[in-house]
Design an enzyme around this catalytic site. Structure first.
Site, PDB file in Angstrom:
ATOM      1  N   ARG A 153       0.959  -1.136   0.105  1.00 32.63           N
ATOM      2  CA  ARG A 153      -0.015   0.209  -0.162  1.00 32.63           C
ATOM      3  C   ARG A 153       0.907   0.967   0.260  1.00 32.63           C
ATOM      4  NH1 ARG A 153      -2.412  -1.236   5.062  1.00 32.63           N
ATOM      5  NH2 ARG A 153      -0.846  -2.527   5.547  1.00 32.63           N
TER       6      ARG A 153
ATOM      7  N   LYS B 182      -3.351 -11.888  -7.110  1.00 34.32           N
ATOM      8  CA  LYS B 182      -3.388 -10.306  -7.281  1.00 34.32           C
ATOM      9  C   LYS B 182      -4.595  -9.446  -7.582  1.00 34.32           C
ATOM     10  CE  LYS B 182      -2.208  -6.136  -7.399  1.00 34.32           C
ATOM     11  NZ  LYS B 182      -1.051  -5.388  -6.319  1.00 34.32           N
TER      12      LYS B 182
ATOM     13  N   CYS C 224      -4.438   2.519  -8.193  1.00 35.15           N
ATOM     14  CA  CYS C 224      -3.978   0.033  -8.017  1.00 35.15           C
ATOM     15  C   CYS C 224      -5.990   0.459  -8.638  1.00 35.15           C
ATOM     16  CB  CYS C 224      -3.668  -0.331  -7.008  1.00 35.15           C
ATOM     17  SG  CYS C 224      -2.020   0.147  -7.153  1.00 35.15           S
TER      18      CYS C 224
HETATM   19  C1  UGA Z   1      -3.703  -1.282  -2.522  1.00 38.36           C
HETATM   20  C2  UGA Z   1      -3.618  -2.698  -1.761  1.00 38.36           C
HETATM   21  O1  UGA Z   1      -4.243  -2.041  -0.201  1.00 38.36           O
HETATM   22  C3  UGA Z   1      -2.050  -3.303  -2.169  1.00 38.36           C
HETATM   23  O2  UGA Z   1      -2.389  -4.278  -1.766  1.00 38.36           O
HETATM   24  C4  UGA Z   1      -1.872  -3.074  -3.427  1.00 38.36           C
HETATM   25  O3  UGA Z   1      -0.769  -3.677  -3.606  1.00 38.36           O
HETATM   26  C5  UGA Z   1      -1.728  -2.208  -3.987  1.00 38.36           C
HETATM   27  O4  UGA Z   1      -3.277  -1.522  -3.960  1.00 38.36           O
HETATM   28  C6  UGA Z   1      -1.239  -2.233  -5.586  1.00 38.36           C
HETATM   29  O5  UGA Z   1      -2.277  -2.998  -5.915  1.00 38.36           O
HETATM   30  O6  UGA Z   1      -0.212  -1.822  -5.993  1.00 38.36           O
HETATM   31  P1  UGA Z   1      -2.896   1.535  -2.053  1.00 38.36           P
HETATM   32  O7  UGA Z   1      -3.693   1.648  -3.659  1.00 38.36           O
HETATM   33  O8  UGA Z   1      -1.554   1.944  -2.059  1.00 38.36           O
HETATM   34  O9  UGA Z   1      -2.762  -0.232  -1.812  1.00 38.36           O
HETATM   35  O10 UGA Z   1      -4.184   1.925  -1.295  1.00 38.36           O
HETATM   36  P2  UGA Z   1      -5.060   1.811  -0.019  1.00 38.36           P
HETATM   37  O11 UGA Z   1      -4.813   1.409   1.322  1.00 38.36           O
HETATM   38  O12 UGA Z   1      -5.514  -0.144  -0.371  1.00 38.36           O
HETATM   39  O13 UGA Z   1      -6.426   1.943  -0.819  1.00 38.36           O
HETATM   40  C7  UGA Z   1      -7.245   2.400  -1.445  1.00 38.36           C
HETATM   41  C8  UGA Z   1      -8.233   3.300  -1.398  1.00 38.36           C
HETATM   42  O14 UGA Z   1      -9.439   2.407  -0.624  1.00 38.36           O
HETATM   43  C9  UGA Z   1      -8.001   4.519  -1.026  1.00 38.36           C
HETATM   44  O15 UGA Z   1      -8.606   5.581  -1.855  1.00 38.36           O
HETATM   45  C10 UGA Z   1      -8.415   4.875   0.623  1.00 38.36           C
HETATM   46  O16 UGA Z   1      -8.698   5.519   0.563  1.00 38.36           O
HETATM   47  C11 UGA Z   1      -9.864   3.467  -0.183  1.00 38.36           C
HETATM   48  N1  UGA Z   1     -10.493   2.805   1.524  1.00 38.36           N
HETATM   49  C12 UGA Z   1      -9.739   2.102   1.603  1.00 38.36           C
HETATM   50  C13 UGA Z   1     -11.715   3.305   2.196  1.00 38.36           C
HETATM   51  O17 UGA Z   1     -12.247   3.744   1.680  1.00 38.36           O
HETATM   52  N2  UGA Z   1     -11.942   2.347   3.299  1.00 38.36           N
HETATM   53  C14 UGA Z   1     -11.059   1.281   3.330  1.00 38.36           C
HETATM   54  O18 UGA Z   1     -11.629   0.535   4.075  1.00 38.36           O
HETATM   55  C15 UGA Z   1      -9.885   1.183   3.128  1.00 38.36           C
END
Ligand code: UGA
Length: 501
Positions: A157, A227, A283
């Site tokens: 992440r 993935k 992502c």
């Molecule tokens: C995501 C995945 O979590 C990683 O495991 C993966 O490796 C990565 O994509 C990738 O494919 O490279 P990331 O995009 O950095 O990671 O961010 P996340 O923390 O997963 O959040 C993604 C989105 O979901 C954000 O906009 C966040 O605000 C939102 N989110 C997350 C929510 O709205 N609610 C939640 O409970 C969690």
């Protein structure tokens, strides 16, 4: 720790750079290649091209010792045993992943292979990419004895990528033979046998020597699907809780309680159940679209993914509608926007809900004063500064004279603001929180009309404060007080009906 392996990482973006320094951290010799000369020069002169926690310290620790940066792909390939491909796989026009960067890199690698190499797909790629990489190598005349292709997806992440790498929930290796699987097992050995966690120089994290990381070996196709399926599943969890949040809001329930109640079921789990503005970033939106395309290409009906996307894109509209219902008309209204990044802990604004929402509000005539601790420079490229879009240097400056405050990114500093000062700076104490950073009762006590996500709107407790003889509310609040009787109903109505009241 085991003896280091010569590794080449191609691509110095979020994934490539983090992987390169982390491989160095667990004892390997790494050369990181990028064709962007400016970036390589920056890295070679001690610069850090992206905002990522712990990256500066690992670069300081390993740069020019265990990790080198170069534009010379041929030399890097020649000296390495394992080559990780970590270049971009952006969304193509049809929604499928554009693999042209991967193909270009594979063609270039092929020209330099003289001894056995393991090529590893680290970028997020659709199923069968492994097959295509193999075919591409063969078409370029590389003997099949001289290479294997392995899929080793990343689950990092942004913002916590370094600790996610060093303290993973799992490591997935998709290999079609023993020899190439073994090469990857050797690379990750310090995390799997616990040696890294036992070392006194290890970074702090959530694993111990007794509880090391798990490595799962599968076929290449299974690893590729793990993935995409993992990202799509997490995106589905977010869309699900957002849909439940909208329902909760309309019946006066509280999504935070609901998420807690659901998450305590160990089969569901509490993570990724935060209702908000929908998922963004580089992502989830891209991977859900690409996964959907893969299913279509295989003739599989996976309509669920379309619904996940639909709920996600509606979520931003739901927020804009909330702003309308709070402010009546939007033209000329001054809005304080807290947060521009797609989530906290990063300066990344790709597919950020905050940017989409502000674009829409500016189109409708609002004037925005925005603040983000790290993402303003990147945001300015998409939303250039103008009389309607000002970038300011603190949350309080953003709130100055604002008709409403919008919370768009969950930065911890936005959760601990001095609410008295904030309210006194605003024209009207109205807060619309897309990230549920405050308790409605606290906001009410501090005199705010507080609209959040999946929870009932809180209104300031005017009667009790006024009767205590020390009303702290600014004059302007009386406007709200007049309409208060109907406000909770109004906020649930579509704007045109609300305006007709
Ligand atoms: C995501 C995945 O979590 C990683 O495991 C993966 O490796 C990565 O994509 C990738 O494919 O490279 P990331 O995009 O950095 O990671 O961010 P996340 O923390 O997963 O959040 C993604 C989105 O979901 C954000 O906009 C966040 O605000 C939102 N989110 C997350 C929510 O709205 N609610 C939640 O409970 C969690």
């Amino acid at each position: 720790m085991s003896e280091g392996i010569e590794i080449c990482v191609i691509g110095s973006g979020y994934v490539g750079l983090v992987a390169a320094v982390c491989f160095a951290e667990i004892g390997h010799q790494v050369v990181c290649v990028d064709n962007n000369e400016a970036k390589i020069n920056l890295l070679n002169s001690g610069g850090v091209p992206i905002y990522e926690d712990h990256l500066p310290e690992l670069l300081r620790k390993h740069s020019q010792r265990r990790v080198r940066f170069t534009t010379d792909l041929g030399a890097a390939v020649a000296q390495s045993e394992v080559i990780f491909i970590a270049v971009g796989t952006p969304q193509g026009s049809s929604g499928s992943a554009d693999l042209s960067f991967v193909e270009a890199v594979v063609s270039e690698i092929a020209a330099h292979v003289k001894s056995y190499k393991v090529l590893v797909e680290k970028s997020t790629v659709p199923v069968y990419t492994n097959e295509w990489v193999t075919r591409c190598m063969l078409r370029h005349g590389v003997s099949p004895d001289l290479f294997d292709v392995v899929s080793n997806p990343e689950f990092l992440r942004e913002g916590t990528a370094i600790t996610d790498f060093l303290y993973p929930d799992r490591i997935v290796v998709g290999a079609n033979n023993e020899r190439s699987a073994r090469a990857l097992q050797r690379i990750y050995e310090p995390l799997v046998n616990g040696d890294y966690y036992a070392s006194h120089t290890a970074m702090a994290g959530g694993r111990t020597e007794q509880m090391p990381a798990k490595l799962l070996v599968t076929s290449a196709q299974s690893a590729e699907l793990i993935k995409h399926a993992s990202n799509a599943f997490l995106a589905m969890k977010i869309s699900f809780i957002n849909a439940v949040g909208n329902l909760a809001e309309s019946v006066g329930a509280d999504i935070e309680d609901i998420a807690e109640g659901m998450g305590l079921d160990s089969r569901i789990g509490s993570k990724f159940l935060h209702a908000g503005l929908g998922y963004g970033g580089s992502c989830f939106p891209k991977d859900v679209a690409a996964f959907s395309c893969v299913a279509q290409q295989q003739g599989i009906d996976f309509q669920l993914l379309e619904e996940v996307r639909k709920v996600n894109s509606l979520q931003k509209e739901v927020f804009v509608q909330k702003v309308r219902s709070a402010l009546w008309t939007l033209r000329g209204k001054k809005l304080a926007a807290l947060g521009l990044a797609f989530k906290a802990g990063t300066d990344d604004i790709r597919e950020s809900p905050a940017i989409d929402i502000l674009q829409k509000l500016i189109e409708e005539g609002c004037k925005v004063q925005a603040y983000d601790p790290v993402a303003m420079e990147k945001a300015a490229a998409l939303l250039p500064p103008s009389p309607n879009m000002r970038y300011v240097s603190s949350a309080f400056e953003a709130a100055d004279g604002a008709d409403a405050l919008l919370i768009l990114t969950e930065w911890p500093e936005f959760a601990g603001l001095d609410l008295e000062s904030l309210r006194s700076m605003m024209r009207f104490p109205i807060c619309i929180d897309g990230r549920n950073l405050y308790k409605p009762s606290v906001m009410r006590e501090h005199g705010f009309t507080y609209m959040s996500t999946g929870r009932p709107t809180a209104h300031p407790d005017l009667v009790s404060k006024a009767s205590s003889g020390k009303s702290p509310w600014p004059q302007t609040l009386h406007v709200l007080e007049i309409g208060r009787r109907d406000e909770s109903t109004l906020s649930n109505l579509p704007t045109d009906q609300a305006q007709a009241q």
